[in-house]
Motif scaffolding. Structure first.
Motif, PDB file in Angstrom:
ATOM      1  N   GLU A  96      44.119  33.913  34.612  1.00  0.00           N
ATOM      2  CA  GLU A  96      43.705  33.035  33.527  1.00  0.00           C
ATOM      3  C   GLU A  96      42.530  32.141  33.915  1.00  0.00           C
ATOM      4  O   GLU A  96      41.505  32.109  33.247  1.00  0.00           O
ATOM      5  CB  GLU A  96      44.880  32.183  33.059  1.00  0.00           C
ATOM      6  CG  GLU A  96      44.550  31.260  31.904  1.00  0.00           C
ATOM      7  CD  GLU A  96      45.720  30.358  31.526  1.00  0.00           C
ATOM      8  OE1 GLU A  96      45.605  29.681  30.493  1.00  0.00           O
ATOM      9  OE2 GLU A  96      46.725  30.338  32.257  1.00  0.00           O
ATOM     10  N   ARG A  97      42.659  31.400  35.003  1.00  0.00           N
ATOM     11  CA  ARG A  97      41.609  30.517  35.484  1.00  0.00           C
ATOM     12  C   ARG A  97      42.077  29.866  36.781  1.00  0.00           C
ATOM     13  O   ARG A  97      43.182  30.090  37.236  1.00  0.00           O
ATOM     14  CB  ARG A  97      41.261  29.433  34.456  1.00  0.00           C
ATOM     15  CG  ARG A  97      42.451  28.639  33.977  1.00  0.00           C
ATOM     16  CD  ARG A  97      42.062  27.673  32.870  1.00  0.00           C
ATOM     17  NE  ARG A  97      43.228  27.016  32.316  1.00  0.00           N
ATOM     18  CZ  ARG A  97      43.170  26.081  31.394  1.00  0.00           C
ATOM     19  NH1 ARG A  97      42.006  25.697  30.930  1.00  0.00           N
ATOM     20  NH2 ARG A  97      44.269  25.530  30.938  1.00  0.00           N
ATOM     21  N   GLY A  98      41.221  29.040  37.353  1.00  0.00           N
ATOM     22  CA  GLY A  98      41.551  28.272  38.555  1.00  0.00           C
ATOM     23  C   GLY A  98      41.852  29.081  39.820  1.00  0.00           C
ATOM     24  O   GLY A  98      42.827  28.770  40.498  1.00  0.00           O
ATOM     25  N   PRO A  99      41.041  30.094  40.235  1.00  0.00           N
ATOM     26  CA  PRO A  99      39.835  30.536  39.552  1.00  0.00           C
ATOM     27  C   PRO A  99      40.113  31.692  38.583  1.00  0.00           C
ATOM     28  O   PRO A  99      41.067  32.447  38.753  1.00  0.00           O
ATOM     29  CB  PRO A  99      38.967  31.025  40.715  1.00  0.00           C
ATOM     30  CG  PRO A  99      39.966  31.581  41.694  1.00  0.00           C
ATOM     31  CD  PRO A  99      41.187  30.688  41.584  1.00  0.00           C
ATOM     32  N   LEU A 100      39.262  31.815  37.595  1.00  0.00           N
ATOM     33  CA  LEU A 100      39.304  32.942  36.676  1.00  0.00           C
ATOM     34  C   LEU A 100      38.813  34.188  37.404  1.00  0.00           C
ATOM     35  O   LEU A 100      37.891  34.110  38.222  1.00  0.00           O
ATOM     36  CB  LEU A 100      38.418  32.625  35.467  1.00  0.00           C
ATOM     37  CG  LEU A 100      38.173  33.688  34.394  1.00  0.00           C
ATOM     38  CD1 LEU A 100      37.912  32.996  33.057  1.00  0.00           C
ATOM     39  CD2 LEU A 100      36.977  34.579  34.732  1.00  0.00           C
ATOM     40  N   GLY A 101      39.421  35.340  37.130  1.00  0.00           N
ATOM     41  CA  GLY A 101      38.939  36.551  37.785  1.00  0.00           C
ATOM     42  C   GLY A 101      39.662  37.806  37.348  1.00  0.00           C
ATOM     43  O   GLY A 101      40.750  37.761  36.763  1.00  0.00           O
ATOM     44  N   LEU A 102      39.040  38.945  37.624  1.00  0.00           N
ATOM     45  CA  LEU A 102      39.625  40.259  37.371  1.00  0.00           C
ATOM     46  C   LEU A 102      39.976  40.904  38.705  1.00  0.00           C
ATOM     47  O   LEU A 102      39.239  40.786  39.686  1.00  0.00           O
ATOM     48  CB  LEU A 102      38.637  41.153  36.617  1.00  0.00           C
ATOM     49  CG  LEU A 102      38.272  40.733  35.193  1.00  0.00           C
ATOM     50  CD1 LEU A 102      37.228  41.680  34.612  1.00  0.00           C
ATOM     51  CD2 LEU A 102      39.511  40.705  34.314  1.00  0.00           C
ATOM     52  N   PHE A 103      41.127  41.597  38.732  1.00  0.00           N
ATOM     53  CA  PHE A 103      41.610  42.232  39.947  1.00  0.00           C
ATOM     54  C   PHE A 103      42.138  43.623  39.620  1.00  0.00           C
ATOM     55  O   PHE A 103      42.494  43.912  38.474  1.00  0.00           O
ATOM     56  CB  PHE A 103      42.727  41.396  40.582  1.00  0.00           C
ATOM     57  CG  PHE A 103      42.306  40.020  41.004  1.00  0.00           C
ATOM     58  CD1 PHE A 103      41.984  39.761  42.325  1.00  0.00           C
ATOM     59  CD2 PHE A 103      42.223  38.983  40.078  1.00  0.00           C
ATOM     60  CE1 PHE A 103      41.592  38.484  42.719  1.00  0.00           C
ATOM     61  CE2 PHE A 103      41.826  37.712  40.458  1.00  0.00           C
ATOM     62  CZ  PHE A 103      41.509  37.461  41.782  1.00  0.00           C
ATOM     63  N   SER A 104      42.200  44.478  40.644  1.00  0.00           N
ATOM     64  CA  SER A 104      42.798  45.799  40.486  1.00  0.00           C
ATOM     65  C   SER A 104      43.942  45.956  41.474  1.00  0.00           C
ATOM     66  O   SER A 104      43.942  45.331  42.545  1.00  0.00           O
ATOM     67  CB  SER A 104      41.756  46.907  40.705  1.00  0.00           C
ATOM     68  OG  SER A 104      41.361  46.963  42.066  1.00  0.00           O
ATOM     69  N   LEU A 105      44.904  46.788  41.089  1.00  0.00           N
ATOM     70  CA  LEU A 105      46.071  47.028  41.925  1.00  0.00           C
ATOM     71  C   LEU A 105      46.494  48.478  41.786  1.00  0.00           C
ATOM     72  O   LEU A 105      46.944  48.901  40.715  1.00  0.00           O
ATOM     73  CB  LEU A 105      47.226  46.119  41.509  1.00  0.00           C
ATOM     74  CG  LEU A 105      48.552  46.303  42.247  1.00  0.00           C
ATOM     75  CD1 LEU A 105      48.406  45.879  43.705  1.00  0.00           C
ATOM     76  CD2 LEU A 105      49.652  45.508  41.569  1.00  0.00           C
ATOM     77  N   PRO A 106      46.317  49.297  42.857  1.00  0.00           N
ATOM     78  CA  PRO A 106      46.820  50.668  42.794  1.00  0.00           C
ATOM     79  C   PRO A 106      48.329  50.630  42.580  1.00  0.00           C
ATOM     80  O   PRO A 106      49.036  49.888  43.248  1.00  0.00           O
ATOM     81  CB  PRO A 106      46.464  51.236  44.178  1.00  0.00           C
ATOM     82  CG  PRO A 106      45.344  50.372  44.668  1.00  0.00           C
ATOM     83  CD  PRO A 106      45.633  49.001  44.131  1.00  0.00           C
TER      84      PRO A 106
END
Length: 310
Positions: free
Chosen positions: A189-199
């Motif tokens: 969501e935020r704090g920090p905001l970010g996109l991640f991937s998970l196999p």
């Protein structure tokens, strides 16, 4: 200069200064400067580039704020499309449930969830399984259901710890299944905001580690939901605070966007607390927003007469 006239000029200056400050804060909060810059860039895309993308400017609102009957007090969050059943699934946080919906928003069934503290996202992943992310527990739990499933207990299924132990109520809310790369996409969501991937290929949990994805050009203040389009390899990012639905390409670069502010794109009112987004097999886009209203955008479907929602 008469005191009365001086006071009028001073008041006018104060009002002008207040207007400048409010405008600056609004531009900063909604990141309107970046949005305006990208809007100009977006208009330069060729027809071929538009056709190779989801191309959000081509969508129109066809269902405006349809209430999800019986869920008025349950705070829906997250949304996913199940191609096997041609239905939608969402989760509720205040009274944890997995809810199946028809494409028109009719509630088909409600499955109580035990062992979940704050379910915020749900997604159909490989093998027809469903995965739920619990923001407060910072976990991802995968499971299968069938027509006879009456309840679900998180303790009966493998879970994966997503980390960020100090995230509190600013953890993972968005989840999408990247069928092209067989991985889960997660939006913090935020704090920090970010996109991640998970196999996440196996029945016994996740293989591999959480990996950060490029998303610095995603001009949004928060991430409330994600959806992946296997036809283009692009990701939809829903932002509640920015009142925005954004399309990112495989490199995390913005491609197109659509505003969710009332008065734009056919919306009579802004979508309040947009909490879930997904796409169906035909490319229609579904959004759920509180207080538990369903919105549908389409490129081809006939327009439904919008109903006014207070």
């Amino acid at each position: 200069m008469p005191a009365k006239r001086f006071g009028f000029i001073r008041l006018r200056h104060l009002l002008l200064l207040s207007l400048v400050v409010v405008t600056a804060l609004l531009v900063s909060f909604l990141r309107l400067d970046e949005r305006a810059w990208f809007w100009l860039k977006e208009g330069q895309l060729s027809v071929a580039e538009q056709q190779a993308s989801i191309w959000l400017p081509g969508y129109r609102l066809v269902v405006q704020g349809r209430p999800l009957a019986g869920l008025e007090r349950d705070e829906t969050s997250g949304l996913t499309y199940n191609p096997a059943s041609d239905t939608l699934f969402t989760v509720t946080g205040k009274n944890p449930q997995l809810v199946e919906l028809a494409l028109d928003g009719q509630v088909l069934r409600r499955i109580p969830l035990s062992g979940f503290s704050d379910p915020e996202g749900v997604e159909v992943i490989s093998g027809g399984r469903l995965a739920i992310i619990d923001e407060r527990r910072r976990s991802l739990t995968a499971f299968t259901i069938d027509a006879d499933t009456q309840s679900l207990d998180a303790a009966d299924y493998p879970s994966f710890d997503l980390g960020f132990a100090d995230a509190g109520n600013k953890g993972f809310e968005g989840i999408a299944w990247d069928a092209l790369n067989q991985r889960v996409l997660l939006g913090k969501e935020r704090g920090p905001l970010g996109l991640f991937s998970l196999p996440f290929p196996g029945e016994d949990g996740a293989a591999g580690t959480l990996q950060a994805l490029p998303s610095k050009r995603a001009f949004v203040r928060d991430i409330s939901s994600l959806s992946f389009d296997a036809r283009t390899g692009h990701t939809l990012v829903l932002s509640d605070e920015s009142r925005l639905l954004l399309e990112l390409d495989a490199q995390g670069q913005p491609v197109s966007f659509i505003s969710l502010i009332g008065g734009l794109n056919g919306l009579h009112r802004s979508i309040k607390q947009a909490e879930g987004v997904t796409m169906d097999a035909a490319g229609n886009i579904y959004i759920v927003g509180e207080p538990n209203l369903l919105y549908v955008f389409s490129k081809d479907a006939p327009v439904e007469l919008p109903r006014q929602v207070d």
